[in-house]
Design a protein around this motif. Structure first.
Motif, PDB file in Angstrom:
ATOM      1  N   ASN A  88       0.857  -1.185   0.000  1.00  0.00           N
ATOM      2  CA  ASN A  88       0.000   0.000   0.000  1.00  0.00           C
ATOM      3  C   ASN A  88       0.899   1.243   0.000  1.00  0.00           C
ATOM      4  O   ASN A  88       0.692   2.175  -0.791  1.00  0.00           O
ATOM      5  N   ASP A  90      -3.529   8.741   2.055  1.00  0.00           N
ATOM      6  CA  ASP A  90      -3.341   7.705   3.070  1.00  0.00           C
ATOM      7  C   ASP A  90      -2.956   6.400   2.370  1.00  0.00           C
ATOM      8  O   ASP A  90      -3.810   5.667   1.884  1.00  0.00           O
ATOM      9  N   PHE A 128      -1.807   1.522   5.112  1.00  0.00           N
ATOM     10  CA  PHE A 128      -2.111   0.088   5.057  1.00  0.00           C
ATOM     11  C   PHE A 128      -3.353  -0.135   4.221  1.00  0.00           C
ATOM     12  O   PHE A 128      -4.275   0.670   4.239  1.00  0.00           O
ATOM     13  N   VAL A 167      -5.809   5.133  -0.286  1.00  0.00           N
ATOM     14  CA  VAL A 167      -5.398   4.168  -1.297  1.00  0.00           C
ATOM     15  C   VAL A 167      -5.917   2.784  -0.866  1.00  0.00           C
ATOM     16  O   VAL A 167      -5.577   2.312   0.226  1.00  0.00           O
ATOM     17  N   LEU A 203      -8.079   1.332   0.822  1.00  0.00           N
ATOM     18  CA  LEU A 203      -9.031   1.450   1.938  1.00  0.00           C
ATOM     19  C   LEU A 203      -8.495   2.519   2.878  1.00  0.00           C
ATOM     20  O   LEU A 203      -7.274   2.716   2.945  1.00  0.00           O
ATOM     21  N   PRO A 204      -9.362   3.186   3.642  1.00  0.00           N
ATOM     22  CA  PRO A 204      -8.816   4.020   4.712  1.00  0.00           C
ATOM     23  C   PRO A 204      -8.028   3.109   5.660  1.00  0.00           C
ATOM     24  O   PRO A 204      -8.545   2.067   6.071  1.00  0.00           O
ATOM     25  N   SER A 205      -6.788   3.453   5.960  1.00  0.00           N
ATOM     26  CA  SER A 205      -5.960   2.580   6.801  1.00  0.00           C
ATOM     27  C   SER A 205      -6.651   2.362   8.135  1.00  0.00           C
ATOM     28  O   SER A 205      -7.191   3.300   8.731  1.00  0.00           O
TER      29      SER A 205
HETATM   30  K   LIG Z   1      -4.711   3.050   2.863  1.00  0.00           K
END
Ligand SMILES: [K+]
Ligand SMILES: NC(=O)C1=CN([C@@H]2O[C@H](COP(=O)(O)OP(=O)(O)OC[C@H]3O[C@@H](n4cnc5c(N)ncnc54)[C@H](O)[C@@H]3O)[C@@H](O)[C@H]2O)[C@@H](O)CC1
Length: 503
Positions: free
Chosen positions: A58, A117, A120, A149, A151-153
């Motif tokens: 990620n 972001d 992760f 990117v 998913l929101p980490s």
């Molecule tokens: K992310």
């Protein structure tokens, strides 16, 4: 494009794609390119971007993105706590990136910059805390605009649960297909808008992956929506029975009955105790009315008339009567050899609280012709252990309950999940808060029965009803009350009965 991939399935898709292409790195380069393209198109005012990069792939996407954005003249800074492990695609991307790095621990969001972001994604393996959690908390407090990117980490791609900390994004760009976590709350509310980007993973990799979960889109069931033929008569279009409660609790059943009729059932009969016949009669015109007092009268009626489906539960009342009626209905098909599909809602679920085994046994006898429509509270009353299992996603809870009961499960909420006993599941994504109003569940139960009465299979009927119910509510908006839904349904239904536009 309605398949939903768990993080493990996505990793498999990546692996198969890399096998096809010969290496995985081009996928990361393409991910960075599409991210850059989206930022340049959508955030035209932004002059500077802070890219928060994690230690995995990620973060790798973030390093590629940072390089491209700088080439386009934007001010770019990378914030990271650790470098990617040697030998990974992320390490290669970090090695090829000459954008200046700063320590994530000292990151203070500047709200005129865009924050990316890329900490992760699919690889989140434990609660997000420490330097990562602190950075995201500062972003959330500052209300910094965030593009996530994948998913929101901190959001689990599998369950939509927040593991540790997460900050809400304005836009989430994911790759190839959405993941359940984009549609299940609280993940859905943290994603903002979700864009699915093509990074060159060939669609045919899905043939080797056993996809068990879909977004509930009309493409799955539209072709099965019942259309009356020219030689139809009212009973061929399906006869639905809806059970009324006593004198002061008749409205719920009438709303179900009206919804079944508006969903296209040819005939609907309200089955009422003697005490409520008069009050029901005052309110009914096209809906027929019949007295059913006890299980014997119910059996006689079922033998006499060819009902296609029934709704039991809305406003019906608790106690022995609802349990006995459910038992007669669920065992009718195996006893008579005539197919009767059964929707159990509200009191027909709560009536089995504390002792649900008889419900499951009888539902299993009905061989997949049963739909249970619990909200979370009703669900916890009949599946207390499944409801309490914090590690299960809403999809897995619905699946386990469907398997245990042998029934199609419609686990209601803002992110309603429909699950079939074989593990197939769909997550509904067009819900609206306007549906949080008394009686909307009664309408849904009636719609499911109405579609099943016309021959639509239970799982698809439940998926279609959930979607069309929400679509109807969206078209009504503020001021919606449950009575409005059946009246409006024909307009919505007719749009979906049109052949889909080409292209
Ligand atoms: K992310
Ligand atoms: N070929 C591929 O696999 C592709 C992957 N892509 C990207 O790669 C991502 C998945 O990459 P990864 O599997 O490397 O996973 P991540 O980048 O999400 O994270 C994995 C790393 O983070 C560590 N970690 C996990 N949870 C942590 C926590 N709470 N605190 C601290 N460290 C933690 C792990 O030990 C591992 O080092 C996707 O989300 C996507 O953005 C894209 O580049 C497209 C191609």
């Amino acid at each position: 494009m309605h398949e939903l991939l768990t993080p493990q399935q996505m990793a498999e898709a990546d692996r198969l794609a890399a096998e096809c292409i010969g290496e995985s790195y081009p996928l990361m380069l393409r991910a960075g390119e599409v991210l850059a393209q989206i930022i340049l198109e959508r955030f035209v005012e932004v002059r500077a971007v802070d890219v928060l990069c994690g230690p995995g792939n990620n973060g790798g996407d973030g390093y590629v993105l940072a390089t491209i954005l700088r080439e386009h003249g934007l001010g770019v800074r990378i914030w990271r706590a650790e470098e990617p492990a040697a030998g990974t695609d992320a390490a290669r991307a970090a090695g090829e990136c000459t954008v200046e790095r700063f320590d994530l621990a000292s990151f203070q969001p500047d709200t005129s910059n865009l924050v990316v972001d890329a900490l992760f994604g699919a690889g989140l393996a434990r609660p997000l805390e420490g330097v990562y959690g602190d950075a995201l908390r500062r972003c959330a407090e500052a209300k910094a605009p965030i593009l996530a990117v994948d998913l929101p980490s901190g959001v689990s791609g599998g369950s939509g649960q927040v593991i540790g900390t997460a900050a809400a994004a304005e836009l989430t760009v994911t790759f190839f297909r959405k993941k359940p976590g984009h549609l299940l709350f609280p993940g859905r509310s943290l994603c903002g808008e979700v864009v699915v980007a093509d990074i060159g993973i060939p669609g045919n990799v899905l043939q080797s992956i056993d996809i068990r979960c879909h977004e509930n889109l009309s493409s799955s069931w539209r072709h099965l929506l019942p259309r009356p033929s020219f030689d139809s008569h009212k009973y061929r279009r399906g006869h639905v029975g809806v059970f009324s409660g006593g004198t002061t609790a008749t409205g719920a059943a009438r709303m179900s009955a009206m919804a079944a009729a508006r969903a296209g059932a040819g005939a609907v009969t309200l089955l009422s105790p003697a005490s409520a016949l008069a009050v029901n009669a005052v309110h009914l015109t096209s809906i027929m009315l019949r007295r059913i007092e006890d299980p014997e009268e119910l059996s006689t009626f079922l033998n006499e008339r060819e009902l296609a489906s029934v709704v039991l539960g809305p406003g019906f009342g608790l106690g022995e009567k609802v349990r006995n009626f459910a038992d007669v209905l669920l065992r009718f098909t195996s006893r008579s050899g005539r197919r009767l599909k059964v929707v159990l809602d509200a009191d027909a679920l709560t009536g089995f609280a504390g002792d649900p085994e008889p419900l499951f046994e009888a539902a299993k006898e009905n061989g997949g012709g049963t739909v249970l429509t619990p909200h979370e509270g009703e669900f916890a009353r009949i599946f207390p252990d499944i409801a309490a299992a914090a590690e299960l996603s809403k999809v897995d809870r619905a699946r386990q309950a469907a398997e245990r009961s042998g029934a199609v499960m419609v686990l209601k909420g803002a992110d309603t999940v429909i699950a079939y006993p074989d593990g197939q599941a769909a997550i509904n994504s067009n819900g609206t808060p306007y549906l949080a109003t008394a009686g909307s569940g009664d309408v849904l139960a009636g719609m499911i029965a109405g579609l099943m009465a016309q021959g639509m299979p239970p799982f698809e009927a439940a998926c279609a009803a959930v979607y069309l119910h929400a679509e109807t509510a969206r078209s009504l908006g503020p001021g919606l009350i449950a009575e409005d839904l059946p009246a409006r349904l024909p307009v919505i239904l007719s749009a979906y009965l049109e052949p889909p536009a080409r292209g």
